[in-house]
Scaffold this active site. Structure first.
Site, PDB file in Angstrom:
ATOM      1  N   ARG A 150       0.823  -1.207   0.000  1.00 27.74           N
ATOM      2  CA  ARG A 150       0.000   0.000   0.000  1.00 27.74           C
ATOM      3  C   ARG A 150       0.858   1.259   0.000  1.00 27.74           C
ATOM      4  O   ARG A 150       0.641   2.181  -0.792  1.00 27.74           O
ATOM      5  CB  ARG A 150      -0.925  -0.011   1.218  1.00 27.74           C
ATOM      6  CG  ARG A 150      -1.933  -1.155   1.218  1.00 27.74           C
ATOM      7  CD  ARG A 150      -2.825  -1.061   2.442  1.00 27.74           C
ATOM      8  NE  ARG A 150      -3.782  -2.155   2.513  1.00 27.74           N
ATOM      9  CZ  ARG A 150      -3.567  -3.284   3.189  1.00 27.74           C
ATOM     10  NH1 ARG A 150      -2.432  -3.452   3.840  1.00 27.74           N
ATOM     11  NH2 ARG A 150      -4.477  -4.237   3.216  1.00 27.74           N
ATOM     12  N   ILE A 151       1.833   1.325   0.923  1.00 29.67           N
ATOM     13  CA  ILE A 151       2.656   2.528   1.027  1.00 29.67           C
ATOM     14  C   ILE A 151       3.598   2.626  -0.161  1.00 29.67           C
ATOM     15  O   ILE A 151       3.764   3.704  -0.748  1.00 29.67           O
ATOM     16  CB  ILE A 151       3.432   2.543   2.356  1.00 29.67           C
ATOM     17  CG1 ILE A 151       2.449   2.581   3.540  1.00 29.67           C
ATOM     18  CG2 ILE A 151       4.374   3.746   2.418  1.00 29.67           C
ATOM     19  CD1 ILE A 151       3.104   2.437   4.890  1.00 29.67           C
ATOM     20  N   ASP A 170       9.208  -6.965  -5.436  1.00 30.94           N
ATOM     21  CA  ASP A 170       8.154  -7.497  -4.569  1.00 30.94           C
ATOM     22  C   ASP A 170       7.687  -8.817  -5.159  1.00 30.94           C
ATOM     23  O   ASP A 170       6.997  -8.838  -6.177  1.00 30.94           O
ATOM     24  CB  ASP A 170       6.978  -6.522  -4.460  1.00 30.94           C
ATOM     25  CG  ASP A 170       6.029  -6.892  -3.322  1.00 30.94           C
ATOM     26  OD1 ASP A 170       5.794  -8.109  -3.143  1.00 30.94           O
ATOM     27  OD2 ASP A 170       5.531  -5.987  -2.628  1.00 30.94           O
ATOM     28  N   ASP A 255      13.826   7.005   9.174  1.00 30.72           N
ATOM     29  CA  ASP A 255      12.788   7.344  10.150  1.00 30.72           C
ATOM     30  C   ASP A 255      12.631   6.249  11.194  1.00 30.72           C
ATOM     31  O   ASP A 255      11.968   6.444  12.199  1.00 30.72           O
ATOM     32  CB  ASP A 255      11.460   7.573   9.426  1.00 30.72           C
ATOM     33  CG  ASP A 255      10.357   8.069  10.346  1.00 30.72           C
ATOM     34  OD1 ASP A 255      10.611   9.029  11.100  1.00 30.72           O
ATOM     35  OD2 ASP A 255       9.254   7.494  10.322  1.00 30.72           O
ATOM     36  N   GLU A 260      14.734   1.494  19.196  1.00 32.25           N
ATOM     37  CA  GLU A 260      14.084   2.794  19.357  1.00 32.25           C
ATOM     38  C   GLU A 260      13.702   2.998  20.817  1.00 32.25           C
ATOM     39  O   GLU A 260      13.165   2.072  21.442  1.00 32.25           O
ATOM     40  CB  GLU A 260      12.852   2.890  18.452  1.00 32.25           C
ATOM     41  CG  GLU A 260      13.203   2.827  16.965  1.00 32.25           C
ATOM     42  CD  GLU A 260      11.999   2.982  16.051  1.00 32.25           C
ATOM     43  OE1 GLU A 260      10.867   3.150  16.566  1.00 32.25           O
ATOM     44  OE2 GLU A 260      12.180   2.949  14.827  1.00 32.25           O
ATOM     45  N   HIS A 278      10.879   8.317  14.003  1.00 34.09           N
ATOM     46  CA  HIS A 278       9.716   7.480  13.674  1.00 34.09           C
ATOM     47  C   HIS A 278       8.449   8.336  13.532  1.00 34.09           C
ATOM     48  O   HIS A 278       7.459   8.161  14.247  1.00 34.09           O
ATOM     49  CB  HIS A 278       9.493   6.406  14.741  1.00 34.09           C
ATOM     50  CG  HIS A 278       8.786   5.199  14.199  1.00 34.09           C
ATOM     51  ND1 HIS A 278       9.044   3.924  14.629  1.00 34.09           N
ATOM     52  CD2 HIS A 278       7.823   5.067  13.244  1.00 34.09           C
ATOM     53  CE1 HIS A 278       8.279   3.065  13.984  1.00 34.09           C
ATOM     54  NE2 HIS A 278       7.525   3.746  13.145  1.00 34.09           N
ATOM     55  N   LEU A 279       8.504   9.240  12.555  1.00 31.04           N
ATOM     56  CA  LEU A 279       7.422  10.209  12.343  1.00 31.04           C
ATOM     57  C   LEU A 279       6.472   9.820  11.213  1.00 31.04           C
ATOM     58  O   LEU A 279       5.575  10.589  10.883  1.00 31.04           O
ATOM     59  CB  LEU A 279       8.013  11.593  12.029  1.00 31.04           C
ATOM     60  CG  LEU A 279       8.893  12.227  13.099  1.00 31.04           C
ATOM     61  CD1 LEU A 279       9.402  13.585  12.621  1.00 31.04           C
ATOM     62  CD2 LEU A 279       8.140  12.360  14.414  1.00 31.04           C
ATOM     63  N   GLY A 280       6.669   8.640  10.624  1.00 30.87           N
ATOM     64  CA  GLY A 280       5.877   8.276   9.456  1.00 30.87           C
ATOM     65  C   GLY A 280       4.379   8.397   9.659  1.00 30.87           C
ATOM     66  O   GLY A 280       3.646   8.824   8.766  1.00 30.87           O
ATOM     67  N   ALA A 281       3.902   8.020  10.842  1.00 27.15           N
ATOM     68  CA  ALA A 281       2.464   8.076  11.123  1.00 27.15           C
ATOM     69  C   ALA A 281       2.087   9.281  11.974  1.00 27.15           C
ATOM     70  O   ALA A 281       0.935   9.398  12.402  1.00 27.15           O
ATOM     71  CB  ALA A 281       2.020   6.802  11.830  1.00 27.15           C
TER      72      ALA A 281
END
Length: 529
Positions: A150-151, A170, A255, A260, A278-281
């Protein structure tokens, strides 16, 4: 009583509100672990983000737990194996942050290509070093996308608008689908050797851990740039640092990290690396969507529905909109089968007929097993533990499909042998009738599936239907609907009745005593409760 759901980390208020409509919600945000363990003693559901460790200890402390919801995509903080063994469904919000993650990927691509963060730091030191921060354009460059889910797909669409050439690795994506996205699918080695930029969009598994290591960097062309917004650990960080120092890698933007929060790391000292925590979301929109989506998924799970975002349920493939309405039919057939057979079969065949043959049979099998096992199990049966319980009870399951369906566009058939007798039942969906039982014990019968059913096998002689109707009327049991069907010999018949209220054992005993009645089965279907 409403099932209790513990919310251990902050989610959108809209999610809390929707959950409160069907559940008793207990908010335990910022509480310590002992308080959480105590609260879980009677909880049916738990919602977390990434900070709460849902391990074997916590699951053992929650004997009533049915579902754990993760407000986000990754479930690294959840012991999925322990949850599965306990029959606990693990659900997430896989769609909630895909746009935010794709946009952050593009932000890092641009920041790395144009050296934005290093230039910003220089400016803040009072410097004006234009030549030092010369960058590169995205236009015309080859972007290698590792993982076209999806991403990865959203990144491909956005990178295409920058004029980038797109290749991807993939193994689960067909070349035709990739081509429709304007992407060429290539082997991983070719991607490494060709790409000017490499962006990673994979889950962290045993197979993907350190997928990009020193050997992989050695196969890349000098000057390549690396972006990772998926999961730390996929890239060997020490090997990345060495590849940057050697000049093979011109820069990286990360990210996510193996550990972490990021502790001491050689990456911190490299000006060629852009680091974000870790700002992706981390957008308001993604957080709101994640909280709302996971709350809805938890409510669905507690209502006994099959949740499409279930992490630990093997459904074969995505459940389509065409297949989904047949799930309660399959569950009801499982309940009816065990009721009329008076037990589980040693082998059960789940057969999808007609248009259903175009889809995976697995979701129908899970639903059928859930219904069948609920009739004989002393533990709650879910879509998670149904296959395990079936194996424990010696039920061998076979899935079949055929495009042929005699009288219906689509049908589900369960066939099995119990005590030497082969039993077959079938169900379908019919226009205004909705879910229907179309065959049972060699009798063709179109009985709508409702909460209370009565199946009566009888001699095909005058007066039997009247005696059944009279008895039920005298017992103050209203008949909502009745259909009849003969077997293939024409000597025996079956009555199928939809009732407005349940029958007691005394009612059934009285029905069995009526002249011409050979059997009577009352079935309360949980899927329509």
């Amino acid at each position: 009583m409403k099932p209790k759901v513990v919310v251990a980390e902050k989610i959108a208020q809209a999610g809390i509100d929707s959950l409160a409509a069907t559940c008793d919600v207990e908010i335990l945000v910022d509480q310590d672990r002992p308080a959480l363990l105590a609260a879980m003693s009677d909880a049916a559901g738990l919602i977390v983000r990434s900070a709460t460790k849902v391990d074997a200890e916590l699951i053992a402390a929650a004997p009533a737990l049915q579902v754990v919801g993760r407000a986000g995509i990754g479930v690294d903080n959840i012991d999925v194996d322990a949850a599965t063994q306990a029959g606990v469904l693990v659900v997430n919000a896989p769609q909630a942050n895909v746009i935010s993650a794709a946009e952050h990927t593009m932000a890092l691509l641009l920041a790395q290509a144009r050296r934005v963060t290093a230039a910003d730091a220089s400016m803040r030191r009072g410097e004006w070093e234009r030549k030092q921060f010369q960058g590169v354009e995205l236009h015309g460059k080859v972007l290698g996308i590792v993982g076209l889910g999806r991403i990865g797909t959203l990144v491909a669409q956005r990178a295409s608008s920058f004029g980038m050439k797109l290749i991807a690795y993939d193994p689960y994506v067909s070349a035709d689908r990739a081509r429709r996205l304007g992407v060429d699918v290539v082997p991983l080695e070719e991607l490494f050797a060709t790409a000017d930029f490499v962006t990673v969009h994979l889950p962290l598994t045993r197979e993907t851990e350190h997928l990009i290591d020193g050997a992989a960097f050695g196969r890349m062309q000098p000057g390549v740039r690396i972006v990772n917004t998926s999961r730390g650990g996929i890239i060997d960080e020490q090997a990345l640092a060495e590849a940057i120092r050697s000049g093979i890698v011109a820069g990286a933007a990360l990210d996510v990290f193996a550990e972490e929060p990021l502790g001491e790391s050689p990456l911190r000292d490299l000006a060629e690396v852009v680091l974000t925590p870790h700002l992706g979301a981390s957008t308001q929109e993604a957080q709101d969507k994640a909280g709302t989506a996971v709350a809805e998924a938890v409510a669905q799970a507690l209502a006994g529905e099959l949740v499409l975002s279930a992490v630990n349920v093997d459904m074969g493939q995505d459940v389509s909109d065409e297949l989904r309405p047949f799930l309660p039919v399959a569950q009801s057939l499982g309940e009816i089968f065990v009721s009329v057979a008076h037990g589980l079969p040693e082998a059960l065949i789940v057969h999808a007929e007609g248009k259903l043959a175009d889809f995976a049979v697995r979701p129908l099998t899970l639903a059928a097993l859930k219904g069948a096992l609920a009739r004989v199990s002393d533990v709650p049966v879910s879509f998670v533990n149904a296959p395990h319980l079936a194996r424990e009870r010696g039920v061998e399951v076979t899935e079949e499909s055929s495009t042929h369906a005699a009288d219906y566009q689509s049908a589900i058939r369960l066939t099995g042998t119990v005590a030497g007798t082969t039993i077959s039942i079938a169900g379908s969906l019919m226009g205004r009738k909705g879910p229907v039982l179309v065959e049972a014990l060699d009798h063709e019968i179109e009985l709508p599936l409702t909460r209370y059913l009565l199946l009566v096998r009888n001699q095909d002689v005058p007066g039997v239907i009247g005696r059944v109707g009279t008895y039920l009327g005298d017992a103050r049991v209203n008949i909502a609907n009745m259909v009849v069907g003969r077997d293939q010999s024409g000597e025996a018949a079956m009555m199928g009745l939809n009732l407005d209220s349940p029958l007691s054992d005394a009612h059934l005993a009285a029905l069995h005593a009526l002249e011409g009645i050979s059997d009577a089965q009352f079935i309360e279907l949980s899927a329509f409760a």
